[in-house]
Write an enzyme that holds these catalytic residues in place. Structure first.
Site, short mmCIF file in Angstrom:
data_model
loop_
_atom_site.label_atom_id
_atom_site.label_comp_id
_atom_site.label_asym_id
_atom_site.label_seq_id
_atom_site.Cartn_x
_atom_site.Cartn_y
_atom_site.Cartn_z
N PRO A 11 -15.77 -24.32 21.17
CA PRO A 11 -15.90 -23.01 20.78
C PRO A 11 -15.99 -22.87 19.20
O PRO A 11 -15.44 -23.51 18.65
CB PRO A 11 -14.78 -22.21 21.32
CG PRO A 11 -13.85 -23.32 21.71
CD PRO A 11 -14.84 -24.48 22.07
N ASN A 12 -17.11 -21.87 18.84
CA ASN A 12 -16.92 -21.63 17.37
C ASN A 12 -18.07 -22.75 16.63
O ASN A 12 -18.30 -22.58 15.49
CB ASN A 12 -15.92 -21.05 16.73
CG ASN A 12 -15.33 -20.01 17.32
OD1 ASN A 12 -16.15 -18.87 17.46
ND2 ASN A 12 -14.16 -20.04 17.68
N ARG A 19 -18.80 -21.35 8.87
CA ARG A 19 -17.55 -21.36 8.78
C ARG A 19 -16.93 -21.85 7.56
O ARG A 19 -17.78 -22.26 6.78
CB ARG A 19 -16.82 -22.11 9.92
CG ARG A 19 -17.30 -21.60 11.56
CD ARG A 19 -16.72 -22.52 12.65
NE ARG A 19 -15.26 -22.01 12.48
CZ ARG A 19 -14.51 -22.69 13.38
NH1 ARG A 19 -15.14 -23.68 14.42
NH2 ARG A 19 -13.07 -22.64 13.56
N TYR A 24 -14.71 -27.18 7.02
CA TYR A 24 -15.65 -27.84 8.29
C TYR A 24 -16.95 -28.39 7.57
O TYR A 24 -17.94 -29.01 8.15
CB TYR A 24 -16.18 -26.72 8.94
CG TYR A 24 -14.96 -26.08 9.77
CD1 TYR A 24 -14.24 -26.82 10.73
CD2 TYR A 24 -14.50 -24.75 9.62
CE1 TYR A 24 -13.11 -26.39 11.27
CE2 TYR A 24 -13.41 -24.16 10.15
CZ TYR A 24 -12.63 -25.15 11.17
OH TYR A 24 -11.56 -24.55 11.79
N ASN A 75 -15.13 -32.65 20.48
CA ASN A 75 -14.49 -31.62 19.39
C ASN A 75 -14.41 -30.32 20.16
O ASN A 75 -15.24 -29.53 20.38
CB ASN A 75 -15.29 -31.53 18.22
CG ASN A 75 -14.40 -30.56 17.03
OD1 ASN A 75 -13.80 -29.87 17.52
ND2 ASN A 75 -15.03 -30.49 15.83
N ALA A 78 -10.80 -24.93 19.23
CA ALA A 78 -9.37 -24.39 19.49
C ALA A 78 -8.81 -24.65 20.63
O ALA A 78 -7.59 -24.39 21.07
CB ALA A 78 -9.47 -22.89 19.23
N HIS A 81 -6.04 -27.17 21.39
CA HIS A 81 -4.32 -26.79 21.14
C HIS A 81 -4.16 -26.06 22.42
O HIS A 81 -2.90 -25.59 22.60
CB HIS A 81 -4.35 -25.99 19.83
CG HIS A 81 -5.11 -26.22 18.70
ND1 HIS A 81 -4.83 -27.66 18.09
CD2 HIS A 81 -6.11 -25.85 17.95
CE1 HIS A 81 -5.80 -27.86 17.27
NE2 HIS A 81 -6.63 -26.74 17.20
N GLU A 99 -11.38 -37.78 20.31
CA GLU A 99 -11.09 -36.60 20.08
C GLU A 99 -11.60 -36.52 18.40
O GLU A 99 -11.01 -37.37 17.61
CB GLU A 99 -9.72 -36.08 20.04
CG GLU A 99 -9.47 -34.60 19.91
CD GLU A 99 -8.04 -34.39 19.75
OE1 GLU A 99 -7.16 -35.11 20.66
OE2 GLU A 99 -7.28 -33.55 19.16
N HIS A 101 -12.00 -34.15 15.02
CA HIS A 101 -12.19 -32.80 14.25
C HIS A 101 -12.52 -32.98 13.08
O HIS A 101 -12.06 -33.58 12.02
CB HIS A 101 -10.66 -32.27 14.05
CG HIS A 101 -9.95 -32.06 15.58
ND1 HIS A 101 -10.20 -30.98 16.24
CD2 HIS A 101 -8.99 -32.69 16.06
CE1 HIS A 101 -9.63 -31.19 17.35
NE2 HIS A 101 -8.89 -32.38 17.28
N SER A 103 -12.01 -31.03 10.21
CA SER A 103 -10.99 -30.68 9.31
C SER A 103 -9.94 -31.47 9.49
O SER A 103 -9.58 -32.10 10.65
CB SER A 103 -10.65 -29.19 9.19
OG SER A 103 -9.97 -28.93 10.69
N ARG A 108 -3.25 -28.26 8.25
CA ARG A 108 -3.31 -26.83 8.39
C ARG A 108 -2.37 -26.19 9.17
O ARG A 108 -1.32 -26.62 9.21
CB ARG A 108 -4.91 -26.83 9.03
CG ARG A 108 -6.08 -27.08 8.48
CD ARG A 108 -7.17 -27.00 8.99
NE ARG A 108 -7.45 -25.78 9.03
CZ ARG A 108 -8.59 -25.10 9.83
NH1 ARG A 108 -9.46 -25.83 10.65
NH2 ARG A 108 -9.08 -23.80 9.83
C1 DQA Z 1 -11.67 -28.16 14.84
C2 DQA Z 1 -10.23 -27.68 14.39
C3 DQA Z 1 -9.60 -26.66 15.33
O1 DQA Z 1 -8.21 -26.21 15.05
C4 DQA Z 1 -10.55 -25.39 15.20
O2 DQA Z 1 -10.02 -24.23 16.08
C5 DQA Z 1 -11.77 -25.51 15.28
C6 DQA Z 1 -12.62 -26.63 14.77
C7 DQA Z 1 -12.26 -28.95 13.95
O3 DQA Z 1 -13.25 -29.42 13.94
O4 DQA Z 1 -11.72 -29.06 12.53
O5 DQA Z 1 -12.69 -24.68 15.83
O6 DQA Z 1 -11.67 -28.64 16.02
#
Ligand code: DQA
Length: 149
Positions: A11-12, A19, A24, A75, A78, A81, A99, A101, A103, A108
């Protein structure tokens, strides 16, 4: 025959480019996917790319990968978590899964420090922005060649 890797973005992540750049980077998901495809070709790997904002669609893609792919890069945004359902899907497919990420989640908010996926993944690459996906590709290539880590 070339090994095939499913690359999942949750998502996102379709909104990359809009973003926060400090977390990112500035690349869009399309830019990153192009980079992954180019690098996979150089590495002699095949990739299947998918992005979804929906937990069930991610789970469906993971189930499908069980019979069609040799490894997974995920990836989960959210969902990392929170999603025990994605965790269970990764566990049941029994494919080497990394996995990623963009960021540095450890630097964070505290809710990002916990990954419910980590116990069923081989490892985590965090904070390297888009390079994390490339590092994951080569790590999986190495795992395929050596038969383990
Ligand atoms: C993320 C880190 C997650 O905490 C966040 O909700 C994201 C992106 C990252 O790629 O850093 O949407 O997975």
């Amino acid at each position: 025959m070339s090994k095939k890797i499913l690359v999942v973005n949750g998502p996102n992540l379709n909104m990359l480019g809009k973003r926060k750049a400090e977390h990112y980077g500035t690349l869009t998901l399309e830019d990153i996917e192009e980079m992954i495809l180019g690098e996979a070709e150089k590495a002699g790997l095949k990739v299947v790319l998918m992005q979804s904002n929906h937990e069930g669609e991610i789970i469906d893609a993971l189930h499908k990968s069980m019979h069609t792919c040799d490894g997974v890069i995920i990836n989960a945004g959210a969902y990392t978590h929170t999603s025990y359902a994605i965790r269970d899907a990764i566990e049941l497919i029994e494919l080497p899964t990394l996995e990623v990420h963009l960021s540095n989640v450890g630097a964070r908010e505290s809710f990002r420090h916990k990954s419910v996926l980590a116990p069923v993944c081989i490892g985590q690459i965090t904070g390297l922005k888009s390079y994390g996906y490339i590092a994951a590709l080569y790590a999986l290539k190495d795992i395929f060649e050596k038969g383990g880590i």
